[in-house]
Every structure is written in structure tokens, then in C-alpha cells.
Design a protein around this motif. Structure first.
Motif, PDB file in Angstrom:
ATOM      1  N   GLU A 135     -27.686 -45.473 -71.958  1.00  0.00           N
ATOM      2  CA  GLU A 135     -28.783 -44.503 -71.616  1.00  0.00           C
ATOM      3  C   GLU A 135     -29.412 -44.806 -70.332  1.00  0.00           C
ATOM      4  OE1 GLU A 135     -32.550 -42.658 -71.737  1.00  0.00           O
ATOM      5  OE2 GLU A 135     -32.206 -44.639 -72.444  1.00  0.00           O
ATOM      6  N   HIS A 190     -29.037 -41.266 -68.674  1.00  0.00           N
ATOM      7  CA  HIS A 190     -30.501 -40.594 -68.122  1.00  0.00           C
ATOM      8  C   HIS A 190     -30.386 -40.022 -66.869  1.00  0.00           C
ATOM      9  CE1 HIS A 190     -34.450 -39.608 -69.182  1.00  0.00           C
ATOM     10  NE2 HIS A 190     -34.747 -40.113 -68.037  1.00  0.00           N
ATOM     11  N   GLU A 191     -30.160 -40.974 -65.957  1.00  0.00           N
ATOM     12  CA  GLU A 191     -30.211 -40.348 -64.544  1.00  0.00           C
ATOM     13  C   GLU A 191     -29.010 -39.520 -64.233  1.00  0.00           C
ATOM     14  OE1 GLU A 191     -30.156 -43.421 -65.412  1.00  0.00           O
ATOM     15  OE2 GLU A 191     -32.259 -44.124 -64.872  1.00  0.00           O
ATOM     16  N   THR A 234     -27.928 -37.312 -66.379  1.00  0.00           N
ATOM     17  CA  THR A 234     -28.287 -36.054 -66.978  1.00  0.00           C
ATOM     18  C   THR A 234     -29.254 -35.418 -66.144  1.00  0.00           C
ATOM     19  OG1 THR A 234     -27.713 -37.197 -69.105  1.00  0.00           O
ATOM     20  CG2 THR A 234     -29.322 -34.999 -69.154  1.00  0.00           C
ATOM     21  N   GLN A 235     -30.243 -36.140 -65.675  1.00  0.00           N
ATOM     22  CA  GLN A 235     -31.397 -35.543 -64.738  1.00  0.00           C
ATOM     23  C   GLN A 235     -30.542 -34.883 -63.535  1.00  0.00           C
ATOM     24  OE1 GLN A 235     -34.223 -38.470 -64.207  1.00  0.00           O
ATOM     25  NE2 GLN A 235     -35.474 -37.770 -65.839  1.00  0.00           N
ATOM     26  N   PHE A 236     -29.627 -35.696 -63.050  1.00  0.00           N
ATOM     27  CA  PHE A 236     -28.944 -35.189 -61.772  1.00  0.00           C
ATOM     28  C   PHE A 236     -28.471 -33.799 -61.986  1.00  0.00           C
ATOM     29  CE2 PHE A 236     -25.262 -34.768 -58.930  1.00  0.00           C
ATOM     30  CZ  PHE A 236     -25.886 -34.963 -57.793  1.00  0.00           C
ATOM     31  N   GLN A 267     -29.112 -31.522 -64.412  1.00  0.00           N
ATOM     32  CA  GLN A 267     -29.974 -30.530 -64.672  1.00  0.00           C
ATOM     33  C   GLN A 267     -30.708 -30.130 -63.585  1.00  0.00           C
ATOM     34  OE1 GLN A 267     -32.393 -32.319 -67.717  1.00  0.00           O
ATOM     35  NE2 GLN A 267     -30.997 -31.823 -69.346  1.00  0.00           N
ATOM     36  N   GLN A 268     -30.574 -30.608 -62.257  1.00  0.00           N
ATOM     37  CA  GLN A 268     -31.378 -30.287 -61.240  1.00  0.00           C
ATOM     38  C   GLN A 268     -30.774 -28.986 -60.496  1.00  0.00           C
ATOM     39  OE1 GLN A 268     -31.649 -33.529 -58.337  1.00  0.00           O
ATOM     40  NE2 GLN A 268     -33.196 -34.614 -59.837  1.00  0.00           N
TER      41      GLN A 268
END
Length: 126
Positions: free
Chosen positions: A92, A118-119, A121-123, A125-126
Motif C-alpha cells: 500500500e 496508494h500513490e 490509486t491516487q494517480f 483517480q486524477q
């Protein structure tokens, strides 16, 4: 591990509620991080033997266990003595690259990168 009491409760829940087994009747295989301290290993063995009376215990580095699993899955059991490969372990918060030669982790060549699930997933979702 911050609290061995909580760890013991966690293991108790895993063994009795989720696996629903009697630990005395089974051998256990536990995975550990490549650079875990010997004190943690000893404390975990103490919990497993003294609290749960396990029939047997093997603790191995997660990367080595992953390579074993891939070799067994491919039915290359004759090659287990020369267990060599590279494991990329992405969690994660951290990704590790772990080289394994003849079943042993090359600790000095292990590297960690603070980019993981985590990173990613954030990328996405942008």
C-alpha cells in the motif's frame, strides 16, 4: 510490532475464528519482512509455541516464500535447491525489489521505493 498482546489477540482471532482449527494439530508457516529483527522472530515463535502450542513452525522471508510458491506452482521441484529470482513486492505504501540467490535474500541489494498502491490509486483517480 508495537504490542505483542494485541498481536497475540490478532493471531487468536485468525486461528480460532477465521481458520477454525486447533493449532496443536497443525504446522504453521509465517512470512516476515526481509529486514525484520531477530527479537521479533523470537517473540513470534514464543507466542506460537507457548500460547498456541503449535505442532511446528517455519518462519521465512516473504520474498523467498513467494519464489517457493511460484516454483511449486510450475512443478519445478527439482530446481528448489537453486531457488534464485527477483521478487517485486508492492504494498500500500512501499515497493520493494528483493533479490534471492539459492534461497537466501541478498539483503545489501534489496531496495525500497516509496511508491506503491496508494500513490498508483491516487494517480489513476486524477
Amino acid at each position: 510490532v508495537d504490542s505483542w498482546d494485541f498481536m497475540e489477540l490478532f493471531m487468536q482471532q485468525c486461528i480460532y475464528q477465521h481458520m477454525r482449527i486447533e493449532p496443536e494439530d497443525h504446522f504453521f508457516v509465517l512470512g516476515e519482512a526481509p529486514h525484520s529483527r531477530p527479537e521479533h522472530r523470537e517473540a513470534m515463535a514464543e507466542v506460537m509455541f507457548e500460547t498456541f502450542n503449535v505442532g511446528g513452525l517455519y518462519m521465512g522471508v516473504q520474498a523467498v516464500l513467494a519464489l517457493y510458491a511460484s516454483y511449486v506452482a510450475e512443478k519445478r521441484q527439482a530446481c528448489l535447491e537453486a531457488l534464485t529470482g527477483v521478487v517485486v513486492d508492492s504494498g500500500e505504501a512501499l515497493t520493494r525489489v528483493i533479490p534471492v540467490v539459492d534461497g537466501y535474500v541478498l539483503g545489501t541489494n534489496t531496495c525500497s521505493v516509496p511508491i506503491a498502491g496508494h500513490e498508483v490509486t491516487q494517480f489513476i483517480q486524477q
